[in-house]
Write an enzyme that holds these catalytic residues in place. Sequence first.
Site, PDB file in Angstrom:
ATOM      1  CG  PHE A  31      -2.583   5.368  13.696  1.00 39.65           C
ATOM      2  CD1 PHE A  31      -1.897   5.096  14.860  1.00 39.65           C
ATOM      3  CD2 PHE A  31      -2.432   6.630  13.107  1.00 39.65           C
ATOM      4  CE1 PHE A  31      -1.062   6.037  15.438  1.00 39.65           C
ATOM      5  CE2 PHE A  31      -1.603   7.578  13.671  1.00 39.65           C
ATOM      6  CZ  PHE A  31      -0.917   7.289  14.838  1.00 39.65           C
ATOM      7  CE  LYS A  68       9.336 -12.674 -13.701  1.00 42.40           C
ATOM      8  NZ  LYS A  68      10.006 -12.416 -14.951  1.00 42.40           N
ATOM      9  CG  ASP A 105      -7.446  -4.881   5.844  1.00 42.30           C
ATOM     10  OD1 ASP A 105      -6.911  -4.840   6.976  1.00 42.30           O
ATOM     11  OD2 ASP A 105      -8.071  -3.921   5.358  1.00 42.30           O
ATOM     12  CE  LYS A 138     -11.395   0.916  10.770  1.00 42.67           C
ATOM     13  NZ  LYS A 138     -10.614   1.621   9.764  1.00 42.67           N
ATOM     14  CG  ASN A 142      -0.174  -0.172   2.495  1.00 41.58           C
ATOM     15  OD1 ASN A 142       0.648   0.653   2.838  1.00 41.58           O
ATOM     16  ND2 ASN A 142      -0.430  -1.262   3.208  1.00 41.58           N
ATOM     17  CE  LYS A 172      -9.245  -3.076  13.991  1.00 40.25           C
ATOM     18  NZ  LYS A 172      -8.256  -2.883  12.934  1.00 40.25           N
TER      19      LYS A 172
HETATM   20  N1  CTP Z   1      -4.415  -3.340  11.786  1.00 40.54           N
HETATM   21  C1  CTP Z   1      -3.742  -4.431  12.279  1.00 40.54           C
HETATM   22  N2  CTP Z   1      -3.780  -5.628  11.624  1.00 40.54           N
HETATM   23  C2  CTP Z   1      -4.487  -5.754  10.488  1.00 40.54           C
HETATM   24  C3  CTP Z   1      -5.186  -4.651   9.966  1.00 40.54           C
HETATM   25  C4  CTP Z   1      -5.139  -3.455  10.650  1.00 40.54           C
HETATM   26  O1  CTP Z   1      -3.085  -4.312  13.330  1.00 40.54           O
HETATM   27  N3  CTP Z   1      -4.467  -6.935   9.882  1.00 40.54           N
HETATM   28  C5  CTP Z   1      -4.378  -2.087  12.545  1.00 40.54           C
HETATM   29  C6  CTP Z   1      -3.617  -0.957  11.899  1.00 40.54           C
HETATM   30  O2  CTP Z   1      -2.262  -0.989  12.262  1.00 40.54           O
HETATM   31  C7  CTP Z   1      -4.316   0.254  12.485  1.00 40.54           C
HETATM   32  C8  CTP Z   1      -5.731  -0.217  12.685  1.00 40.54           C
HETATM   33  O3  CTP Z   1      -5.671  -1.624  12.678  1.00 40.54           O
HETATM   34  O4  CTP Z   1      -3.791   0.621  13.736  1.00 40.54           O
HETATM   35  C9  CTP Z   1      -6.759   0.234  11.702  1.00 40.54           C
HETATM   36  O5  CTP Z   1      -6.437  -0.119  10.396  1.00 40.54           O
HETATM   37  P1  CTP Z   1      -7.444   0.137   9.215  1.00 40.54           P
HETATM   38  O6  CTP Z   1      -6.878  -0.477   7.987  1.00 40.54           O
HETATM   39  O7  CTP Z   1      -7.868   1.568   9.164  1.00 40.54           O
HETATM   40  O8  CTP Z   1      -8.685  -0.628   9.706  1.00 40.54           O
HETATM   41  P2  CTP Z   1      -9.254  -2.020   9.429  1.00 40.54           P
HETATM   42  O9  CTP Z   1      -9.603  -2.612  10.742  1.00 40.54           O
HETATM   43  O10 CTP Z   1      -8.355  -2.804   8.548  1.00 40.54           O
HETATM   44  O11 CTP Z   1     -10.625  -1.681   8.736  1.00 40.54           O
HETATM   45  P3  CTP Z   1     -11.000  -1.274   7.237  1.00 40.54           P
HETATM   46  O12 CTP Z   1      -9.807  -1.601   6.376  1.00 40.54           O
HETATM   47  O13 CTP Z   1     -12.172  -2.114   6.978  1.00 40.54           O
HETATM   48  O14 CTP Z   1     -11.321   0.178   7.302  1.00 40.54           O
END
Ligand code: CTP
Length: 404
Positions: free
Chosen positions: A322, A288, A278, A336, A209, A340
């Site tokens: 975050f 490859k 995610d 969230k 990303n 969490k």
């Molecule tokens: N995070 C994490 N592990 C994951 C995904 C996210 O620890 N597998 C943590 C990130 O480091 C951040 C927080 O979750 O502190 C929020 O991440 P974000 O991507 O905004 O939220 P998601 O829970 O993934 O929700 P969405 O993508 O559906 O908005």
Amino acid sequence: MLRNKTIVLGVSGGIAAYKAAAICSKLAQAGADVRVIMTESATRFIAPLTFQTLSRHDVIVDTFDEKDAAVVSHIDLADRADLVVVAPATANIIAKMAHGLADDMLTTTLLATTAPVLVAPAMNVHMYAHPAVQANMETLAGRGVLFVEPGTGQLACGYVGKGRLEEPEQIVEAIHRFFMEEGQLRGKKVLVTAGGTVERIDPVRYLTNDSSGKMGYAIAEAARSMGAEVTLVTGKASLSVPNGVSVVHVESAQNMLEAVLERLPGSDIVIKAAAVADYRPVEKAVQKIKKNEQEMTLTLVKNQDILQTIGSMKKNQFIVGFAAETERIDEYAMGKLLKKNCDLLVANDVTQEGAGFGTDTNVVRIYDKNGLVRALPIMTKLGVARELLTLIAERTVKGEGTNK
Ligand code: CTP
């Protein structure tokens, strides 16, 4: 605030040297023990007697002009300093500092000190913008040197632009802020995650990303300067690791999860600024992947949520998450935070100008379980980091988040 603090004020040779007299005076009035060191060229702009009178101490210019046989002046001052301030700092002194030169009293003291150093540059606009000067400042910033950026306006050389020494009031305020923040997190073990994770498809391809890692690195840097013992678990980011911070490089979300779980029991504060993928490819090809078919399908599987995992198993740890959002910030952020089990959640609306991935600034809203705690205006990521850590420090002083 400045009582019992020894501040070495280094004055180098630029026209703004006269403004250093106001800095010296304000620091002395605030109770600091101010020791002034001037470069030879600074004495062409302002007399040592001015600083001697304002600081009520001898001003040192010459390394070999030892007044007290019992001590070696530059070592004595270097050891005694709680903070060394260089104002104004010319392009020349910045270059000498970056390269470790020690050819006069000021540079020798700067090399000998282990105290924090704050630099307020002042020079012509083109000199300030010169890649050599910028590179030198970056080197110094990487070593933990603090900067008070020059202001923009009419310069003594006739140009209008960036390069004017910041006003003495602002520099003195930065010094106050330094002493206020310093030590707020002393004794705390802070674990920060930063950057984007990399999910391999095959040995040469991956999913990732846009995270630059800037927010997490700024948090690590600020936590360190507030006295914490900091470990930075970082995914992909092309930044230099702040001075004094231990670093663990990871690639995938799974690697990051393992690194965090291993360090969780020994951490007091965990700040999850990383952009964790995610999903990851179900399979990672060993060789490859060759192009054959017209279409190919990549099947992804969900990664374990690191934040949620540590939120569910936390004991004394203070946990900060975050969230990057593009709409309904308050609602999603609170969702969230509760899901969490975070103590604080920092949300940014990545659609806003000056917020989100890759920028040097951010616009954030910070929540706790009762709702919005702070909505910060646009600030540098380091500024956001300081605000966040101050909030964390206030909330962890009474034992919460202290892991003995
Ligand atoms: N995070 C994490 N592990 C994951 C995904 C996210 O620890 N597998 C943590 C990130 O480091 C951040 C927080 O979750 O502190 C929020 O991440 P974000 O991507 O905004 O939220 P998601 O829970 O993934 O929700 P969405 O993508 O559906 O908005």
